[in-house]
Design a protein around this motif. Structure first.
Motif, PDB file in Angstrom:
ATOM      1  N   THR A 244       0.826  -1.207   0.000  1.00 37.74           N
ATOM      2  CA  THR A 244       0.000   0.000   0.000  1.00 37.74           C
ATOM      3  C   THR A 244       0.858   1.254   0.000  1.00 37.74           C
ATOM      4  N   ALA A 245       1.972   1.232   0.708  1.00 38.88           N
ATOM      5  CA  ALA A 245       2.871   2.388   0.742  1.00 38.88           C
ATOM      6  C   ALA A 245       3.456   2.660  -0.647  1.00 38.88           C
ATOM      7  N   HIS A 246       3.789   1.600  -1.393  1.00 36.07           N
ATOM      8  CA  HIS A 246       4.278   1.787  -2.756  1.00 36.07           C
ATOM      9  C   HIS A 246       3.185   2.410  -3.632  1.00 36.07           C
ATOM     10  N   PHE A 247       1.957   1.960  -3.454  1.00 37.00           N
ATOM     11  CA  PHE A 247       0.838   2.518  -4.212  1.00 37.00           C
ATOM     12  C   PHE A 247       0.673   3.995  -3.870  1.00 37.00           C
ATOM     13  N   GLY A 248       0.780   4.327  -2.600  1.00 34.08           N
ATOM     14  CA  GLY A 248       0.653   5.716  -2.168  1.00 34.08           C
ATOM     15  C   GLY A 248       1.781   6.606  -2.641  1.00 34.08           C
TER      16      GLY A 248
END
Length: 348
Positions: A244-248
């Protein structure tokens, strides 16, 4: 004689299901806590610092990713062909580049690795290449095709790949060879995902400046070190949170590309899913469509080839090979071993 049949009540069946689910969760948390404690004790790769310094000089950290396409032939054989495309380097896994606009909850700053990270769409042709599966076999029945599609939709991979960086600013070429693993939403909930986690953890390491408590930060542990993301509370390190952090870390417009029509399909065909279309912007980090297509790919390096051409009169080249922690002396002339990597200077 009257016979009595004992039939479990609905309430008891529900209770049994709850207990079974609880035991499964507890067992998984115990397993992940134990395996996270078995991270690598080796130090950073000897090439890591220079590689990052070089990449940071690039206006855009782009590289070529080479894979092998396996296609079934009518005669029952397998034809292999190279495939290459340009990708964007998303940093080293577990060490996400800082982005003040990223609203995702970040993992505690506890671990690091020497793994290259990139992001991709699960609908891309390269997914089959990252998993090492054959394509184009018209002889397969529908069941096989459905099983293959299900496999490619989840976590897994492990096929050999090569990433090539040409850093013009330092006149250096970096070739990174290894195996690529795909991190999907099922990374922590499927057997395939847990296998990937096990492989990655084996070569991840705890940062020296992190909490000295060896149990802190283990997946499934409630005694996590302080968060480096929003919230600021103690929490466990999670592979799902890292995805999720990579997506963000992507821009809303880039996130919107994961709501595009399926890559590679003819434009003349109708797009039956009304949610798909070009030019969308995604703000919601939990967007169902975009997240179902978003994947993080992790390249675990086994070999690295560094060619320094900055001095035309004295070009230099080094080969690095991962040998693990069991080998302490190099058997290659002029070679040396440092933190599990054998380093040998060769003629360019």
């Amino acid at each position: 004689m009257q016979r009595f049949v004992c039939r479990p009540s609905i309430a008891s069946s529900s209770r049994l299901a709850q207990v079974t689910t609880h035991l499964v969760v507890v067992a998984y948390e115990h397993l992940t806590r134990r395996t996270m404690a078995t991270v690598s004790t080796l130090g950073p790769a000897p090439w890591r610092k220079v590689f990052l310094e070089h990449v940071q000089t690039m206006p855009s950290p782009e590289f070529s990713l080479g894979t092998v396409r396996k296609t079934s032939t009518p005669t029952g054989g397998v034809a292999c062909a190279p495939r290459t495309r340009t990708c964007v380097f998303r940093g080293l896994f577990a060490d996400l580049p800082a982005n003040p606009k990223n609203e995702a909850e970040l993992n505690p700053d506890l671990y690091e690795s020497d793994f290259l990270a990139l992001t991709t769409d699960r609908r891309m042709d390269k997914m089959a290449e990252l998993f090492g599966v054959e394509t184009g076999n018209d002889g397969n029945d529908g069941g096989d095709e459905e099983e293959e599609a299900k496999k490619l939709a989840g976590s897994g991979g492990g096929a050999p790949v090569e990433a090539v960086f040409w850093v013009k600013e330092t006149s250096t070429q970096w070739r990174v060879r290894g195996r690529a693993y795909v991190l999907a939403p099922d990374i922590e909930g499927s057997p395939e995902g847990r296998q990937v986690i096990s492989k990655l953890r084996a070569r991840m390491r705890r940062k020296k400046n992190s909490n000295s408590n060896s149990n802190s930060g283990a997946a499934g542990s409630s005694s996590e070190g302080s968060s480096s993301g929003s919230g600021g509370s103690s929490k466990q390190w999670s592979f799902g949170r890292e995805i999720t952090a990579h997506f963000g870390n992507l821009s809303p417009q880039m996130r919107g590309t994961f709501r595009n029509p399926a890559p590679g399909t003819p434009v003349a065909l109708p797009v039956r899913d009304g949610r798909l279309g070009l030019g969308q912007k995604v703000v919601d980090l939990r967007d169902e469509v975009a997240r179902s297509n978003f994947r993080v790919v992790v390249l675990v390096p086994d070999e690295l080839d560094r060619a320094d051409l900055s001095d035309p009169e004295r070009a230099r080249r080094w080969l690095y090979t991962f040998v693990g922690g069991g080998k302490t002396e190099s058997t290659t002339p002029g070679g040396s071993i440092e933190d599990g990597w054998e380093k040998v200077e060769v003629w360019p």
